[in-house]
Write a protein that holds these residues in place. Structure first.
Motif, PDB file in Angstrom:
ATOM      1  N   GLY A 186       0.798  -1.216   0.000  1.00  0.00           N
ATOM      2  CA  GLY A 186       0.000   0.000   0.000  1.00  0.00           C
ATOM      3  C   GLY A 186       0.834   1.270   0.000  1.00  0.00           C
ATOM      4  N   ASP A 187       2.134   1.165   0.284  1.00  0.00           N
ATOM      5  CA  ASP A 187       3.004   2.342   0.277  1.00  0.00           C
ATOM      6  C   ASP A 187       3.255   2.803  -1.149  1.00  0.00           C
ATOM      7  N   SER A 188       3.339   4.109  -1.332  1.00  0.00           N
ATOM      8  CA  SER A 188       3.714   4.675  -2.631  1.00  0.00           C
ATOM      9  C   SER A 188       5.229   4.756  -2.681  1.00  0.00           C
ATOM     10  N   VAL A 189       5.801   4.378  -3.826  1.00  0.00           N
ATOM     11  CA  VAL A 189       7.255   4.368  -3.952  1.00  0.00           C
ATOM     12  C   VAL A 189       7.691   5.097  -5.220  1.00  0.00           C
ATOM     13  N   GLU A 190       8.933   5.566  -5.192  1.00  0.00           N
ATOM     14  CA  GLU A 190       9.584   6.097  -6.381  1.00  0.00           C
ATOM     15  C   GLU A 190      10.763   5.187  -6.674  1.00  0.00           C
ATOM     16  N   THR A 191      10.915   4.807  -7.943  1.00  0.00           N
ATOM     17  CA  THR A 191      11.993   3.902  -8.320  1.00  0.00           C
ATOM     18  C   THR A 191      13.201   4.685  -8.816  1.00  0.00           C
ATOM     19  N   THR A 192      14.313   3.992  -8.984  1.00  0.00           N
ATOM     20  CA  THR A 192      15.533   4.628  -9.476  1.00  0.00           C
ATOM     21  C   THR A 192      15.365   5.167 -10.885  1.00  0.00           C
ATOM     22  N   SER A 193      14.401   4.638 -11.638  1.00  0.00           N
ATOM     23  CA  SER A 193      14.171   5.125 -12.998  1.00  0.00           C
ATOM     24  C   SER A 193      13.183   6.284 -13.040  1.00  0.00           C
ATOM     25  N   GLY A 194      12.675   6.701 -11.868  1.00  0.00           N
ATOM     26  CA  GLY A 194      11.801   7.862 -11.806  1.00  0.00           C
ATOM     27  C   GLY A 194      10.321   7.560 -11.888  1.00  0.00           C
ATOM     28  N   PHE A 195       9.951   6.295 -11.864  1.00  0.00           N
ATOM     29  CA  PHE A 195       8.536   5.926 -11.908  1.00  0.00           C
ATOM     30  C   PHE A 195       7.955   5.933 -10.499  1.00  0.00           C
ATOM     31  N   PHE A 196       6.668   6.304 -10.409  1.00  0.00           N
ATOM     32  CA  PHE A 196       5.948   6.284  -9.147  1.00  0.00           C
ATOM     33  C   PHE A 196       4.897   5.191  -9.215  1.00  0.00           C
ATOM     34  N   GLY A 197       4.753   4.437  -8.130  1.00  0.00           N
ATOM     35  CA  GLY A 197       3.764   3.377  -8.102  1.00  0.00           C
ATOM     36  C   GLY A 197       3.387   3.019  -6.687  1.00  0.00           C
ATOM     37  N   VAL A 198       2.520   2.017  -6.575  1.00  0.00           N
ATOM     38  CA  VAL A 198       2.028   1.552  -5.279  1.00  0.00           C
ATOM     39  C   VAL A 198       2.408   0.086  -5.131  1.00  0.00           C
ATOM     40  N   VAL A 199       2.953  -0.267  -3.968  1.00  0.00           N
ATOM     41  CA  VAL A 199       3.339  -1.652  -3.695  1.00  0.00           C
ATOM     42  C   VAL A 199       2.076  -2.459  -3.447  1.00  0.00           C
ATOM     43  N   ILE A 200       1.910  -3.548  -4.207  1.00  0.00           N
ATOM     44  CA  ILE A 200       0.738  -4.400  -4.003  1.00  0.00           C
ATOM     45  C   ILE A 200       1.100  -5.772  -3.429  1.00  0.00           C
ATOM     46  N   ASP A 201       2.395  -6.132  -3.470  1.00  0.00           N
ATOM     47  CA  ASP A 201       2.820  -7.403  -2.884  1.00  0.00           C
ATOM     48  C   ASP A 201       4.314  -7.337  -2.594  1.00  0.00           C
TER      49      ASP A 201
ATOM     50  N   ILE B 299      11.698  -9.054  -3.473  1.00  0.00           N
ATOM     51  CA  ILE B 299      11.002  -8.716  -4.718  1.00  0.00           C
ATOM     52  C   ILE B 299       9.665  -8.039  -4.377  1.00  0.00           C
ATOM     53  N   LEU B 300       9.400  -6.937  -5.053  1.00  0.00           N
ATOM     54  CA  LEU B 300       8.147  -6.201  -4.892  1.00  0.00           C
ATOM     55  C   LEU B 300       7.326  -6.317  -6.167  1.00  0.00           C
ATOM     56  N   ILE B 301       6.026  -6.297  -6.038  1.00  0.00           N
ATOM     57  CA  ILE B 301       5.154  -6.123  -7.197  1.00  0.00           C
ATOM     58  C   ILE B 301       4.603  -4.706  -7.048  1.00  0.00           C
ATOM     59  N   VAL B 302       4.912  -3.857  -8.022  1.00  0.00           N
ATOM     60  CA  VAL B 302       4.506  -2.451  -7.967  1.00  0.00           C
ATOM     61  C   VAL B 302       3.544  -2.183  -9.106  1.00  0.00           C
ATOM     62  N   GLU B 303       2.474  -1.480  -8.785  1.00  0.00           N
ATOM     63  CA  GLU B 303       1.434  -1.145  -9.752  1.00  0.00           C
ATOM     64  C   GLU B 303       1.642   0.299 -10.208  1.00  0.00           C
ATOM     65  N   PHE B 304       1.739   0.498 -11.515  1.00  0.00           N
ATOM     66  CA  PHE B 304       1.994   1.811 -12.088  1.00  0.00           C
ATOM     67  C   PHE B 304       0.809   2.266 -12.927  1.00  0.00           C
ATOM     68  N   GLY B 305       0.684   3.554 -13.096  1.00  0.00           N
ATOM     69  CA  GLY B 305      -0.305   4.109 -14.021  1.00  0.00           C
ATOM     70  C   GLY B 305      -1.650   4.368 -13.389  1.00  0.00           C
ATOM     71  N   GLY B 306      -2.423   5.220 -14.067  1.00  0.00           N
ATOM     72  CA  GLY B 306      -3.739   5.597 -13.573  1.00  0.00           C
ATOM     73  C   GLY B 306      -4.772   4.498 -13.686  1.00  0.00           C
ATOM     74  N   ASP B 307      -4.644   3.635 -14.694  1.00  0.00           N
ATOM     75  CA  ASP B 307      -5.644   2.576 -14.864  1.00  0.00           C
ATOM     76  C   ASP B 307      -5.322   1.334 -14.034  1.00  0.00           C
ATOM     77  N   ARG B 308      -4.177   1.308 -13.401  1.00  0.00           N
ATOM     78  CA  ARG B 308      -3.770   0.228 -12.493  1.00  0.00           C
ATOM     79  C   ARG B 308      -3.680  -1.138 -13.154  1.00  0.00           C
ATOM     80  N   HIS B 309      -3.353  -1.179 -14.443  1.00  0.00           N
ATOM     81  CA  HIS B 309      -3.205  -2.467 -15.112  1.00  0.00           C
ATOM     82  C   HIS B 309      -1.742  -2.826 -15.349  1.00  0.00           C
ATOM     83  N   CYS B 310      -0.855  -1.975 -14.947  1.00  0.00           N
ATOM     84  CA  CYS B 310       0.570  -2.225 -15.173  1.00  0.00           C
ATOM     85  C   CYS B 310       1.217  -2.636 -13.856  1.00  0.00           C
ATOM     86  N   ARG B 311       1.488  -3.919 -13.711  1.00  0.00           N
ATOM     87  CA  ARG B 311       2.109  -4.461 -12.500  1.00  0.00           C
ATOM     88  C   ARG B 311       3.472  -5.019 -12.874  1.00  0.00           C
ATOM     89  N   ILE B 312       4.508  -4.536 -12.185  1.00  0.00           N
ATOM     90  CA  ILE B 312       5.874  -4.918 -12.530  1.00  0.00           C
ATOM     91  C   ILE B 312       6.594  -5.428 -11.284  1.00  0.00           C
TER      92      ILE B 312
END
Length: 94
Positions: free
Chosen positions: A44-59, A64-77
């Motif tokens: 649930g924490d919001s994070v900033e990555t070394t590449s400058g992306f902002f996302g929310v930790v979902i797992d 290893i983290l699964i981070v969700e990016f984007g407004g539509d929340r379909h991009c999980r990396i």
């Protein structure tokens, strides 16, 4: 001649101590601070990555983290924890 050798050795010792206190020690403190931050990371924490992306930790699975990016929340990396450079804690609702 022996005084010169003692003076030279003393100078090397002083330089070594200066290098430790001006370079090695601050790096250790920064590394420790970063590790404490990563250990406090939660889902649930919001994070900033070394590449400058902002996302929310979902797992979180070990380092290893699964981070969700984007407004539509379909991009999980999946990514390593070390890729996180800043954390904004999730707001706690009462």
């Amino acid at each position: 001649m022996p005084n010169t050798l003692v003076l030279l050795i003393l100078m090397f010792v002083i330089y070594g101590v200066l290098i430790y206190f001006m370079s090695v020690r601050p790096q250790k403190k920064e590394r420790k601070k970063m590790q404490e931050m990563l250990d406090a990371l939660e889902v649930g924490d919001s994070v900033e990555t070394t590449s400058g992306f902002f996302g929310v930790v979902i797992d979180i699975n070990g380092d290893i983290l699964i981070v969700e990016f984007g407004g539509d929340r379909h991009c999980r990396i999946p990514m390593k924890k070390e890729a996180v450079i800043s954390i904004e804690k999730a707001k706690q609702s009462v």
